[in-house]
Scaffold this active site. Structure first.
Site, PDB file in Angstrom:
ATOM      1  N   TYR A   1      -8.264  34.305  32.400  1.00  7.29           N
ATOM      2  CA  TYR A   1      -9.666  34.665  32.662  1.00  7.29           C
ATOM      3  C   TYR A   1      -9.750  36.058  33.247  1.00  7.29           C
ATOM      4  O   TYR A   1      -9.162  36.296  34.298  1.00  7.29           O
ATOM      5  CB  TYR A   1     -10.348  33.679  33.619  1.00  7.29           C
ATOM      6  CG  TYR A   1     -10.426  32.244  33.150  1.00  7.29           C
ATOM      7  CD1 TYR A   1     -10.169  31.872  31.832  1.00  7.29           C
ATOM      8  CD2 TYR A   1     -10.767  31.234  34.036  1.00  7.29           C
ATOM      9  CE1 TYR A   1     -10.247  30.529  31.429  1.00  7.29           C
ATOM     10  CE2 TYR A   1     -10.861  29.899  33.633  1.00  7.29           C
ATOM     11  CZ  TYR A   1     -10.586  29.573  32.323  1.00  7.29           C
ATOM     12  OH  TYR A   1     -10.673  28.251  31.928  1.00  7.29           O
TER      13      TYR A   1
HETATM   14  N1  LIG Z   1      -9.448  24.414  29.703  1.00  8.29           N
HETATM   15  C1  LIG Z   1     -10.106  25.189  28.889  1.00  8.29           C
HETATM   16  O1  LIG Z   1      -9.666  25.491  27.761  1.00  8.29           O
HETATM   17  C2  LIG Z   1     -11.446  25.724  29.327  1.00  8.29           C
HETATM   18  C3  LIG Z   1     -12.312  26.322  28.386  1.00  8.29           C
HETATM   19  C4  LIG Z   1     -13.545  26.789  28.841  1.00  8.29           C
HETATM   20  C5  LIG Z   1     -13.902  26.667  30.174  1.00  8.29           C
HETATM   21  N2  LIG Z   1     -13.029  26.107  31.086  1.00  8.29           N
HETATM   22  C6  LIG Z   1     -13.383  25.973  32.518  1.00  8.29           C
HETATM   23  O2  LIG Z   1     -14.629  25.327  32.622  1.00  8.29           O
HETATM   24  C7  LIG Z   1     -15.526  26.157  33.368  1.00  8.29           C
HETATM   25  C8  LIG Z   1     -16.913  25.923  32.867  1.00  8.29           C
HETATM   26  O3  LIG Z   1     -17.098  26.472  31.584  1.00  8.29           O
HETATM   27  P1  LIG Z   1     -18.115  27.617  31.333  1.00  8.29           P
HETATM   28  O4  LIG Z   1     -18.301  28.317  32.617  1.00  8.29           O
HETATM   29  O5  LIG Z   1     -17.635  28.449  30.202  1.00  8.29           O
HETATM   30  O6  LIG Z   1     -19.412  26.844  30.801  1.00  8.29           O
HETATM   31  P2  LIG Z   1     -20.438  25.804  31.459  1.00  8.29           P
HETATM   32  O7  LIG Z   1     -20.033  25.391  32.801  1.00  8.29           O
HETATM   33  O8  LIG Z   1     -20.693  24.772  30.416  1.00  8.29           O
HETATM   34  O9  LIG Z   1     -21.729  26.725  31.564  1.00  8.29           O
HETATM   35  C9  LIG Z   1     -21.861  27.562  32.660  1.00  8.29           C
HETATM   36  C10 LIG Z   1     -22.820  28.679  32.381  1.00  8.29           C
HETATM   37  O10 LIG Z   1     -24.147  28.184  32.242  1.00  8.29           O
HETATM   38  C11 LIG Z   1     -25.051  29.109  32.830  1.00  8.29           C
HETATM   39  N3  LIG Z   1     -25.688  28.453  33.976  1.00  8.29           N
HETATM   40  C12 LIG Z   1     -25.075  27.732  34.980  1.00  8.29           C
HETATM   41  N4  LIG Z   1     -25.975  27.266  35.854  1.00  8.29           N
HETATM   42  C13 LIG Z   1     -27.181  27.688  35.426  1.00  8.29           C
HETATM   43  C14 LIG Z   1     -28.484  27.511  35.916  1.00  8.29           C
HETATM   44  N5  LIG Z   1     -28.726  26.815  37.025  1.00  8.29           N
HETATM   45  N6  LIG Z   1     -29.504  28.074  35.220  1.00  8.29           N
HETATM   46  C15 LIG Z   1     -29.281  28.758  34.097  1.00  8.29           C
HETATM   47  N7  LIG Z   1     -28.050  28.962  33.578  1.00  8.29           N
HETATM   48  C16 LIG Z   1     -27.002  28.440  34.229  1.00  8.29           C
HETATM   49  C17 LIG Z   1     -24.225  30.308  33.270  1.00  8.29           C
HETATM   50  O11 LIG Z   1     -24.041  31.210  32.169  1.00  8.29           O
HETATM   51  P3  LIG Z   1     -25.083  32.382  31.780  1.00  8.29           P
HETATM   52  O12 LIG Z   1     -25.794  32.788  33.026  1.00  8.29           O
HETATM   53  O13 LIG Z   1     -24.212  33.411  31.196  1.00  8.29           O
HETATM   54  O14 LIG Z   1     -25.990  31.737  30.768  1.00  8.29           O
HETATM   55  C18 LIG Z   1     -22.881  29.665  33.543  1.00  8.29           C
HETATM   56  O15 LIG Z   1     -21.834  30.576  33.547  1.00  8.29           O
HETATM   57  C19 LIG Z   1     -14.993  27.576  33.229  1.00  8.29           C
HETATM   58  O16 LIG Z   1     -15.407  28.423  34.260  1.00  8.29           O
HETATM   59  C20 LIG Z   1     -13.516  27.294  33.279  1.00  8.29           C
HETATM   60  O17 LIG Z   1     -13.099  27.146  34.626  1.00  8.29           O
HETATM   61  C21 LIG Z   1     -11.821  25.628  30.655  1.00  8.29           C
END
Ligand SMILES: NC(=O)c1ccc[n+]([C@@H]2O[C@H](COP(=O)([O-])OP(=O)(O)OC[C@H]3O[C@@H](n4cnc5c(N)ncnc54)[C@H](OP(=O)(O)O)[C@@H]3O)[C@@H](O)[C@H]2O)c1
Length: 311
Positions: free
Chosen positions: A51
């Site tokens: 990341y």
């Molecule tokens: N193991 C793996 O292969 C893998 C893959 C992907 C992710 N991950 C892990 O999972 C975590 C979560 O995934 P992710 O961060 O990509 O996606 P997510 O948690 O599904 O979505 C989070 C995103 O949604 C938006 N958001 C969050 N709260 C909000 C609110 N209250 N109002 C409006 N928008 C909001 C923000 O993006 P915006 O503001 O940009 O819209 C935020 O970064 C990652 O940080 C990582 O640690 C692991």
């Protein structure tokens, strides 16, 4: 707090995703999000060495480095469960023993810590024998650099094989699985993989708990969202996505909470799930997610969401 599998790790039921730190969230915002999460009682932070190598100007390690500087400023480390991952960093790709040995030092250095609480194989590397990967991980546990091991993005057969090798060869075994899983992405986890996780006594820590932001409710017909995630998240805005949003809207109003909290509470209520992962770019976004940690949905509410999200 909830216990991860057979480990001794007790975690807050909402894990803070770290891929935003040093990517869509600058250092000041990242520190504010981390401060607010810890102040709310959160202790479970998810990151990875890679990341955010995909972002312009970055090469990986940015998220771990931000978390490391935050830990140094905070001055307290031991009340937190820090999870990071190996296998995807462009300069340290894969799960060979040699690579794991090098990669862990990079992560420890950037995090500014002498141990990682939960160390994930970020991907399943089929080019390396599982016994080699698990042997290298076991060394790290013996050295005290890692407390527990976990797998991410493994399918049922390979996870079963890895668990079997650990038992047979007396190696440290995975205590958790990090799969993609949320209200609108169900098929990859529910069924055989979830059954294996349950039978083997592991816990699931699902990623993309908010379906990249779709399950916050900010993606609606005719609305343009400014986010590098918009293409991926916006793709869920079909008939099924609208059905899910309609039930989420109704339950959020009934419980006087946010759509995001209801979506994460549904995920947290699924069998095997110990803590969904979600990221927040700002403290305001985080505020909307924290309700998930205490929200208890009724059985019929969970069922309505499950049915709305079915394909
Ligand atoms: N193991 C793996 O292969 C893998 C893959 C992907 C992710 N991950 C892990 O999972 C975590 C979560 O995934 P992710 O961060 O990509 O996606 P997510 O948690 O599904 O979505 C989070 C995103 O949604 C938006 N958001 C969050 N709260 C909000 C609110 N209250 N109002 C409006 N928008 C909001 C923000 O993006 P915006 O503001 O940009 O819209 C935020 O970064 C990652 O940080 C990582 O640690 C692991």
């Amino acid at each position: 707090m909830a216990r991860i599998g057979t480990s001794d790790l007790d975690v807050y039921p909402l894990c803070l995703g770290g891929n935003v730190f040093g990517w869509t969230s600058d250092e000041q915002q990242s520190f504010a999000v981390l401060d607010a999460y810890a102040a709310a009682g959160g202790n479970f932070i998810d990151t990875a060495d890679v990341y955010s190598a995909w972002a312009e100007g970055n090469s990986g390690g940015e998220s771990e480095a931000v978390i490391g500087r935050w830990l140094a400023r905070r001055g307290r480390r031991d009340d937190l469960v820090i999870a990071t991952k190996v296998g995807q960093l462009p300069t340290a790709k894969g799960l060979s023993a040699a690579n794991i040995k090098v990669a862990v030092e990079g992560s420890l250095h950037r995090l500014g810590t002498d141990h990682i609480d939960l160390y994930y194989a970020h991907i399943d590397d089929s080019t390396v024998p599982l016994a080699e990967t698990l042997g290298a991980f076991t060394e790290l546990v013996k050295e005290g650099k890692v407390r527990h091991l976990a797998a991410s993005n493994y399918d049922t057969d390979r996870l079963a094989e890895a668990l079997e090798i650990s038992k047979r060869e007396n190696l440290a075994g995975y205590v958790a699985l990090q799969p993609e899983y949320n209200l609108v992405e169900r098929e990859g986890y529910e069924g055989k993989l979830a059954a294996l996780v349950a039978i083997e006594g592991l816990s699931a820590v699902p990623y993309w708990g908010l379906a990249k932001g779709f399950l916050t409710g900010k993606y609606r017909p005719g609305v343009t969202v400014d986010s590098p995630r918009a293409a991926g998240a916006g793709a869920y805005l079909d008939d099924r996505g609208l059905r899910v949003l309609a039930v989420l809207d109704e339950l959020a109003a009934a419980h006087r909470t946010s759509v995001a909290s209801v979506a994460l509470a549904w995920l947290g209520a699924q069998p095997t799930v110990v803590a969904p992962i979600a990221s927040a770019r700002t403290v305001e976004q985080l505020d909307d997610l924290l309700g998930a940690a205490t929200l208890e949905l009724a059985e019929d509410e969970i069922q309505r969401l499950t049915e709305a999200g079915a394909r």
